[in-house]
Design a protein around this motif. Structure first.
Motif, PDB file in Angstrom:
ATOM      1  N   VAL A   1       6.298  -4.811  -8.416  1.00  0.00           N
ATOM      2  CA  VAL A   1       5.818  -3.747  -9.296  1.00  0.00           C
ATOM      3  C   VAL A   1       4.460  -3.228  -8.839  1.00  0.00           C
ATOM      4  CG1 VAL A   1       4.567  -5.240 -10.923  1.00  0.00           C
ATOM      5  CG2 VAL A   1       5.661  -3.123 -11.748  1.00  0.00           C
ATOM      6  N   GLU A   2       3.829  -3.910  -7.884  1.00  0.00           N
ATOM      7  CA  GLU A   2       2.481  -3.544  -7.445  1.00  0.00           C
ATOM      8  C   GLU A   2       2.367  -2.114  -6.910  1.00  0.00           C
ATOM      9  OE1 GLU A   2       3.710  -6.473  -7.256  1.00  0.00           O
ATOM     10  OE2 GLU A   2       2.201  -8.041  -7.509  1.00  0.00           O
ATOM     11  N   PRO A   3       3.338  -1.591  -6.128  1.00  0.00           N
ATOM     12  CA  PRO A   3       3.201  -0.197  -5.684  1.00  0.00           C
ATOM     13  C   PRO A   3       3.095   0.800  -6.828  1.00  0.00           C
ATOM     14  CG  PRO A   3       4.845  -1.321  -4.357  1.00  0.00           C
ATOM     15  CD  PRO A   3       4.477  -2.256  -5.471  1.00  0.00           C
ATOM     16  N   VAL A   4       3.811   0.542  -7.910  1.00  0.00           N
ATOM     17  CA  VAL A   4       3.712   1.410  -9.089  1.00  0.00           C
ATOM     18  C   VAL A   4       2.310   1.340  -9.677  1.00  0.00           C
ATOM     19  CG1 VAL A   4       4.669   1.903 -11.377  1.00  0.00           C
ATOM     20  CG2 VAL A   4       6.158   1.030  -9.581  1.00  0.00           C
ATOM     21  N   VAL A   5       1.779   0.118  -9.770  1.00  0.00           N
ATOM     22  CA  VAL A   5       0.436  -0.074 -10.327  1.00  0.00           C
ATOM     23  C   VAL A   5      -0.608   0.619  -9.451  1.00  0.00           C
ATOM     24  CG1 VAL A   5      -1.311  -1.811 -10.894  1.00  0.00           C
ATOM     25  CG2 VAL A   5       1.088  -2.244 -11.430  1.00  0.00           C
ATOM     26  N   ILE A   6      -0.468   0.515  -8.136  1.00  0.00           N
ATOM     27  CA  ILE A   6      -1.430   1.137  -7.216  1.00  0.00           C
ATOM     28  C   ILE A   6      -1.448   2.652  -7.397  1.00  0.00           C
ATOM     29  CG2 ILE A   6      -1.892   1.633  -4.782  1.00  0.00           C
ATOM     30  CD1 ILE A   6      -0.862  -1.221  -4.176  1.00  0.00           C
ATOM     31  N   LEU A   7      -0.273   3.269  -7.387  1.00  0.00           N
ATOM     32  CA  LEU A   7      -0.195   4.727  -7.505  1.00  0.00           C
ATOM     33  C   LEU A   7      -0.741   5.206  -8.845  1.00  0.00           C
ATOM     34  CD1 LEU A   7       3.316   5.252  -5.881  1.00  0.00           C
ATOM     35  CD2 LEU A   7       1.124   6.004  -4.945  1.00  0.00           C
ATOM     36  N   ASN A   8      -0.393   4.505  -9.911  1.00  0.00           N
ATOM     37  CA  ASN A   8      -0.876   4.920 -11.232  1.00  0.00           C
ATOM     38  C   ASN A   8      -2.365   4.686 -11.399  1.00  0.00           C
ATOM     39  OD1 ASN A   8       1.175   5.845 -13.491  1.00  0.00           O
ATOM     40  ND2 ASN A   8       2.283   4.471 -12.128  1.00  0.00           N
TER      41      ASN A   8
ATOM     42  N   SER B   1       3.282  -3.231 -20.847  1.00  0.00           N
ATOM     43  CA  SER B   1       4.302  -4.196 -21.264  1.00  0.00           C
ATOM     44  C   SER B   1       5.351  -4.344 -20.175  1.00  0.00           C
ATOM     45  CB  SER B   1       4.969  -3.732 -22.574  1.00  0.00           C
ATOM     46  OG  SER B   1       4.048  -3.678 -23.626  1.00  0.00           O
ATOM     47  N   GLY B   2       5.770  -3.204 -19.595  1.00  0.00           N
ATOM     48  CA  GLY B   2       6.746  -3.258 -18.517  1.00  0.00           C
ATOM     49  C   GLY B   2       6.208  -3.946 -17.279  1.00  0.00           C
ATOM     50  N   VAL B   3       4.957  -3.654 -16.928  1.00  0.00           N
ATOM     51  CA  VAL B   3       4.343  -4.301 -15.760  1.00  0.00           C
ATOM     52  C   VAL B   3       4.252  -5.812 -15.972  1.00  0.00           C
ATOM     53  CG1 VAL B   3       2.211  -4.514 -14.418  1.00  0.00           C
ATOM     54  CG2 VAL B   3       3.064  -2.244 -15.049  1.00  0.00           C
TER      55      VAL B   3
ATOM     56  N   VAL C   1      -1.773  -8.613  -9.880  1.00  0.00           N
ATOM     57  CA  VAL C   1      -1.460  -7.268 -10.380  1.00  0.00           C
ATOM     58  C   VAL C   1      -2.742  -6.548 -10.783  1.00  0.00           C
ATOM     59  CG1 VAL C   1      -0.345  -5.974 -12.244  1.00  0.00           C
ATOM     60  CG2 VAL C   1       0.883  -7.821 -11.110  1.00  0.00           C
ATOM     61  N   ASP C   2      -3.617  -7.243 -11.497  1.00  0.00           N
ATOM     62  CA  ASP C   2      -4.904  -6.649 -11.858  1.00  0.00           C
ATOM     63  C   ASP C   2      -5.756  -6.377 -10.618  1.00  0.00           C
ATOM     64  OD1 ASP C   2      -4.095  -6.949 -14.480  1.00  0.00           O
ATOM     65  OD2 ASP C   2      -6.089  -7.545 -15.170  1.00  0.00           O
ATOM     66  N   PHE C   3      -5.632  -7.245  -9.613  1.00  0.00           N
ATOM     67  CA  PHE C   3      -6.388  -7.078  -8.381  1.00  0.00           C
ATOM     68  C   PHE C   3      -6.013  -5.777  -7.666  1.00  0.00           C
ATOM     69  CE2 PHE C   3      -6.013  -7.751  -3.718  1.00  0.00           C
ATOM     70  CZ  PHE C   3      -7.352  -7.709  -3.395  1.00  0.00           C
ATOM     71  N   VAL C   4      -4.709  -5.539  -7.477  1.00  0.00           N
ATOM     72  CA  VAL C   4      -4.297  -4.318  -6.776  1.00  0.00           C
ATOM     73  C   VAL C   4      -4.631  -3.085  -7.614  1.00  0.00           C
ATOM     74  CG1 VAL C   4      -2.477  -5.479  -5.480  1.00  0.00           C
ATOM     75  CG2 VAL C   4      -1.911  -4.409  -7.662  1.00  0.00           C
ATOM     76  N   SER C   5      -4.603  -3.241  -8.940  1.00  0.00           N
ATOM     77  CA  SER C   5      -5.007  -2.127  -9.801  1.00  0.00           C
ATOM     78  C   SER C   5      -6.484  -1.800  -9.592  1.00  0.00           C
ATOM     79  CB  SER C   5      -4.750  -2.485 -11.266  1.00  0.00           C
ATOM     80  OG  SER C   5      -5.250  -1.499 -12.142  1.00  0.00           O
ATOM     81  N   GLY C   6      -7.301  -2.838  -9.483  1.00  0.00           N
ATOM     82  CA  GLY C   6      -8.729  -2.626  -9.281  1.00  0.00           C
ATOM     83  C   GLY C   6      -9.060  -2.036  -7.925  1.00  0.00           C
TER      84      GLY C   6
ATOM     85  N   ALA D   1       4.360  10.359  -7.841  1.00  0.00           N
ATOM     86  CA  ALA D   1       4.906   9.451  -6.831  1.00  0.00           C
ATOM     87  C   ALA D   1       5.217   8.084  -7.441  1.00  0.00           C
ATOM     88  CB  ALA D   1       3.916   9.306  -5.673  1.00  0.00           C
ATOM     89  N   GLY D   2       4.344   7.620  -8.354  1.00  0.00           N
ATOM     90  CA  GLY D   2       4.594   6.360  -9.045  1.00  0.00           C
ATOM     91  C   GLY D   2       5.837   6.425  -9.918  1.00  0.00           C
ATOM     92  N   LEU D   3       6.032   7.549 -10.591  1.00  0.00           N
ATOM     93  CA  LEU D   3       7.227   7.736 -11.413  1.00  0.00           C
ATOM     94  C   LEU D   3       8.485   7.741 -10.550  1.00  0.00           C
ATOM     95  CD1 LEU D   3       8.670   8.457 -14.063  1.00  0.00           C
ATOM     96  CD2 LEU D   3       8.083  10.852 -13.651  1.00  0.00           C
ATOM     97  N   PHE D   4       8.437   8.435  -9.419  1.00  0.00           N
ATOM     98  CA  PHE D   4       9.589   8.489  -8.515  1.00  0.00           C
ATOM     99  C   PHE D   4       9.942   7.087  -8.009  1.00  0.00           C
ATOM    100  CE2 PHE D   4      11.494   8.887  -4.308  1.00  0.00           C
ATOM    101  CZ  PHE D   4      12.507   9.800  -4.544  1.00  0.00           C
ATOM    102  N   TYR D   5       8.927   6.308  -7.638  1.00  0.00           N
ATOM    103  CA  TYR D   5       9.165   4.939  -7.160  1.00  0.00           C
ATOM    104  C   TYR D   5       9.819   4.091  -8.255  1.00  0.00           C
ATOM    105  CZ  TYR D   5       8.309   0.439  -4.873  1.00  0.00           C
ATOM    106  OH  TYR D   5       8.471  -0.794  -4.302  1.00  0.00           O
ATOM    107  N   SER D   6       9.322   4.221  -9.489  1.00  0.00           N
ATOM    108  CA  SER D   6       9.862   3.429 -10.601  1.00  0.00           C
ATOM    109  C   SER D   6      11.295   3.799 -10.915  1.00  0.00           C
ATOM    110  CB  SER D   6       9.002   3.644 -11.853  1.00  0.00           C
ATOM    111  OG  SER D   6       7.668   3.285 -11.629  1.00  0.00           O
ATOM    112  N   ALA D   7      11.615   5.080 -10.830  1.00  0.00           N
ATOM    113  CA  ALA D   7      12.928   5.559 -11.243  1.00  0.00           C
ATOM    114  C   ALA D   7      14.004   5.359 -10.184  1.00  0.00           C
ATOM    115  CB  ALA D   7      12.838   7.035 -11.629  1.00  0.00           C
TER     116      ALA D   7
END
Length: 428
Positions: A8-15, A129-131, A151-156, A193-199
């Motif tokens: 899920v990390e790529p989604v977190v990074i893009l968002n 919640s999903g992450v 997950v928090d690390f890649v977000s930061g 791009a994050g939405l496209f990856y998730s979907a």
């Protein structure tokens, strides 16, 4: 490659990158508009901005309460995809209102409509919640604290990159000399791009796979509701003290004596996001010797001490010193979520994490109202008072953690001493 597509990390990074772009644009656009309204009076612009962010944050958080838990229950039955796709779609639609506001000089209340739209789709509570659910499903109980912190690390890290770039992109003018338009447009593209990856790209665990991936869930027995309540209380108290104060800091740095411009605002947000990196490094370093409760307490002390120093920031170097002392401030939240996930069945992750995020959304509203209400009242005599109040409230969050640790230690002692076994009952 297949294993990467389960992350899920790529989604977190893009968002995170897209959101950092948006946050910079939103803060500067609102303050600029309020400064125009106040005729250049700094204190009045601060008050108007504070009032706007209080309502803006509250609208999005409160509306999200209507949809977060239903989306969580639907995710437990149908899969976690709904908890990522729907909130991200709402986020993009909500962010687009800022673009229209700048392009067409619309009134500020238009942004409340965008916040409502984002909230109806679940908002940040449903998204996180999903992450959290996916992070828990894709990790064993022993590695879960590290996974949540990663997950928090890649977000930061993503937030640092976005923050450092955002101040410069904001200055780029488009037609009619308007600034911020390009930054918002890029923000929408990255979030898209994050939405496209998730979907369409991310692989989600099936229901059968959830059970197989969590073999310890069948041995856990009935959920310890007392422990869950204490962990909920700790997170709520920590967010109550931290969330509103962070919103006030965004305004605090724009007024004298700091008077930051867009570039310095970007540096400040980068320093804030750097805490995710240093917190992750702290978990890597200290997890060998410290238990989860000890790591949580370390993070609470780091956050509160730095926030207390922030109250005396009359120069930029004091601000960055405070952020440096807050280097472990991001440890408590993911570590508490990790502890919470170990008390639950995998089939209940969606709705329990949704309840948690909904509780935190209400807390965020209360915190925002508290600090953005107190801040204008203290501008004339001591504008840093909010940060001392934040430190005091956040310190209280250590009490439930200490109580839970003592409670767990007593239970272990009882088992070791045999007081809860049939043999001990016979002997007595």
């Amino acid at each position: 490659m297949g294993g990467f597509l389960t992350l899920v990390e790529p989604v977190v990074i893009l968002n995170s990158i897209g959101s950092s772009f948006y946050d910079t644009a939103l803060t500067l656009a609102i303050y600029s508009r309020c400064n125009e309204t106040s005729g250049g009076q700094s204190d009045e612009a601060q008050t108007l901005s504070s009032d706007f962010f209080r309502v803006y944050s509250s609208v999005g958080s409160l509306v999200s309460l209507l949809s977060t838990v239903p989306l969580g229950r639907l995710a437990d039955r149908r899969g976690q995809k709904v908890l990522l796709v729907v909130p991200q779609l709402g986020s993009i639609l909500g962010k687009s209102f800022l673009l229209f506001l700048i392009l067409y000089r619309l009134p500020l209340y238009v942004l409340y409509v965008g916040a409502c739209l984002h909230g109806i789709c679940g908002g940040s509570p449903a998204y996180w919640s999903g992450v959290d659910s996916l992070a828990a499903m894709r990790s064993g109980s022993r590695a879960r604290s590290m996974r949540f912190n990663s997950v928090d690390f890649v977000s930061g890290v993503a937030g640092i990159i976005g923050s450092l770039i955002s101040g410069y992109v904001y200055r780029i003018e488009v037609s009619d000399g308007q600034t911020g338009v390009l930054l918002i447009f890029v923000s929408l593209l990255v979030c898209g791009a994050g939405l496209f990856y998730s979907a369409f790209i991310l692989n989600y665990p099936a229901i059968a796979e959830r059970e197989e991936g969590n073999p310890d869930s069948s041995e856990r027995g009935e959920m310890d509701r007392g422990a869950v309540a204490l962990l909920f209380a700790a997170m709520i108290l920590f967010v109550l003290g931290m969330s509103g104060a962070e919103k006030v800091i965004c305004l605090f740095v724009l007024k004298p004596p700091l008077s930051w411009d867009s570039v310095w605002v970007g540096y400040g947000q980068a320093a804030t996001n750097m805490m995710y990196l240093t917190s992750f490094a702290g978990v890597l370093l200290f997890s060998r010797w410290l238990s989860d409760p000890a790591l949580i307490l370390l993070g609470i002390v780091s956050n509160c001490t730095g926030m207390a120093i922030m109250a005396f920031a009359q120069h930029s170097w004091v601000y960055f010193t405070a952020r440096g002392i807050m280097m472990f401030a991001c440890i408590p939240m993911p570590t508490i979520r990790s502890q919470l996930s170990k008390l639950m069945d995998a089939q209940s992750y969606g709705h329990i994490f949704s309840w948690l995020q909904s509780s935190l959304a209400v807390t965020d509203v209360l915190s925002t109202f508290l600090f953005t209400g107190v801040y204008p009242l203290t501008l004339d005599w001591y504008s840093g008072f909010c940060f001392l109040l934040s430190a005091l409230i956040s310190y209280v969050s250590a009490v439930p953690i200490l109580h839970l640790n003592c409670r767990t230690a007593r239970c272990r002692y009882s088992r070791l001493s045999g007081t809860d076994s049939p043999h001990s009952a016979i002997n007595t």
